[in-house]
Design a protein around this motif. Structure first.
Motif, short mmCIF file in Angstrom:
data_model
loop_
_atom_site.label_atom_id
_atom_site.label_comp_id
_atom_site.label_asym_id
_atom_site.label_seq_id
_atom_site.Cartn_x
_atom_site.Cartn_y
_atom_site.Cartn_z
N ASP A 113 -0.42 3.20 7.45
CA ASP A 113 -1.94 3.12 6.94
C ASP A 113 -2.93 4.08 7.84
O ASP A 113 -3.66 4.82 7.27
CB ASP A 113 -2.26 1.95 6.27
N THR A 123 -1.85 -0.67 3.38
CA THR A 123 -2.12 -1.94 3.94
C THR A 123 -1.62 -3.12 3.50
O THR A 123 -1.17 -4.09 3.84
CB THR A 123 -3.66 -2.02 4.72
N GLY A 135 -11.30 -0.70 5.84
CA GLY A 135 -9.84 -0.41 6.00
C GLY A 135 -9.37 -0.85 7.24
O GLY A 135 -8.41 -1.78 7.59
N ASN A 157 -5.54 1.97 2.56
CA ASN A 157 -5.82 0.51 2.09
C ASN A 157 -4.73 0.13 1.18
O ASN A 157 -4.10 -1.19 1.42
CB ASN A 157 -7.20 0.19 1.41
#
Length: 399
Positions: free
Chosen positions: A88, A49, A102, A46
């Motif tokens: 990610d 991201t 996520g 995360n």
């Protein structure tokens, strides 16, 4: 600390098939960056991201400046943002710490990045030149990006619905066959194995047992890709080899029409998949890369956007056509599994008319001693038909 193996990391984290831009221009950098970031426990999927979004927004800021140097910097930052966007997922697969949230976050941030970069890129050119065509180009970019992903989700949902209805029809047909066999006295007890488990565990077990006897061709082909199967000395088609792997199961192919019309497609598909490249050569990924990277680098924003849009629309039309052919295969399979009487096709169902009275359920079969026969662990035929009319089951949505 022991050294990570690049080959092992690539095998674990890279998708078995992906966009050609990702395979050739992103994965080589993303896997090496992954090997560095994976050593830090505070680096989470995360977090990566969020970092990808930040770089994407910074890229949009440079696009808004609109001068040639800023466009080049913005293109480089956008590419790095996309690299992080791939890292990610790879990090989640490498450390087994992915999450549903996520996946949602990654999807939403992708759309936010495209929106801001489209506004920055074309809005900056409009502010610099005053030409309204750049505003129109920005709208086209956002519209096509949304269309691509919404269409993909809906087709995924429809395909899942078709699978569910086919499995339901198979369950109903086997239940009817079982009931007929019991009535004729051909069998008097449940069979062993999965069917016996189904009787013991109820409806859920019954579905699992029946579904175990049905397999879809696309799943077999995907499994063979994952396992790297393929014998160069075997002159059978890929589909025939896949079906031969499960001789005891009913193989359902919802792409028969497409393969029949385009027999060369299987060879092209196999050649691309051997290089991990999916046959969908111009998807949303390639469209974004040409608009936000190639266009700014060569200084031809409108022409690059127009060509990329035309190519993506062409491939989307092919996907829609392929899906339409799949629905014909679906109708054929359903007609084989549960053929409807010819005089009821296209006719209003009787339940819609006033005064309709549901028919009385058939009486339970009576044994020679006058008592009711042993209960059969399957749904009666009338109940099955009503269950089939309930509609398509809810389908999962893509990551």
């Amino acid at each position: 600390m022991s050294q990570l193996s690049l080959r092992a990391v690539q095998r674990i984290t890279c998708k078995k098939r992906d966009a050609w831009w990702t395979v050739f221009l992103v994965d080589p950098l993303a896997t090496r960056l992954l090997m560095v970031l994976a050593r830090f426990r505070f680096v989470t999927p995360n977090g990566v991201t969020w970092a990808a979004l930040v770089f994407g927004l910074v890229s949009a800021g440079f696009f808004l400046a609109a001068d040639p140097v800023s466009l080049v910097i913005g293109a480089v930052l956008y590419h790095f943002s996309f690299v992080l966007d791939c890292v990610d997922g790879k990090l989640a697969r490498l450390k087994n710490n992915g999450s549903l949230f996520g996946g949602w976050l990654d999807y939403v941030f992708d759309r936010v990045r495209v929106l801001f970069c489209a506004v920055g890129l074309m809005g900056g050119q409009y502010l610099r030149t005053g030409e309204g065509v750049f505003l129109l180009a920005g709208l086209v970019i956002v519209f096509l990006d949304s269309l691509r992903y919404l269409d993909a989700l809906q087709i995924y949902k429809m395909r899942a619905g078709m699978r569910g209805r086919i499995k339901k029809a198979v369950r109903a047909r086997r239940a009817a066959e079982r009931a007929a066999a019991l009535e004729a006295g051909v069998v008097t007890t449940p069979a062993s194995g999965d069917e016996a488990v189904a009787v013991a565990e109820g409806e859920a077990g019954s579905e699992a047992a029946v579904d175990a006897g049905v397999v879809f061709m696309e799943d077999l082909l995907r499994d063979s890709e994952t396992e790297g199967e393929g014998d160069g000395d075997d002159d059978r088609s890929e589909e025939a080899r896949a079906a031969a792997r499960v001789p005891d199961r009913k193989v359902i192919d919802l792409h028969t029409e497409f393969r029949t019309k385009f027999p060369w497609y299987t060879r092209v598909r196999t050649a691309l998949l051997n290089r991990r490249v999916r046959p969908h050569l111009v998807s949303g990924i390639e469209f974004q890369m040409f608009v936000f990277i190639v266009g700014p680098l060569i200084g031809q924003l409108l022409w690059t956007t127009a060509v990329a849009a035309a190519l993506m629309l062409a491939f989307e039309l092919v996907i829609m056509y392929k899906f339409w052919l799949s629905t014909k295969d679906f109708n054929r399979v359903m007609a084989e599994l549960s053929p409807a009487p010819a005089n009821t096709v296209g006719v209003i169902v009787p339940q819609a008319f006033k005064g309709y009275v549901a028919p009385e359920p058939e009486p339970a079969p009576v044994t020679a001693l006058g008592g009711e026969a042993d209960a059969v662990p399957f749904m009666p035929a009338q109940s099955q038909s009503r269950a089939e009319a309930a509609g398509v089951p809810a389908a999962a949505v893509k990551s």
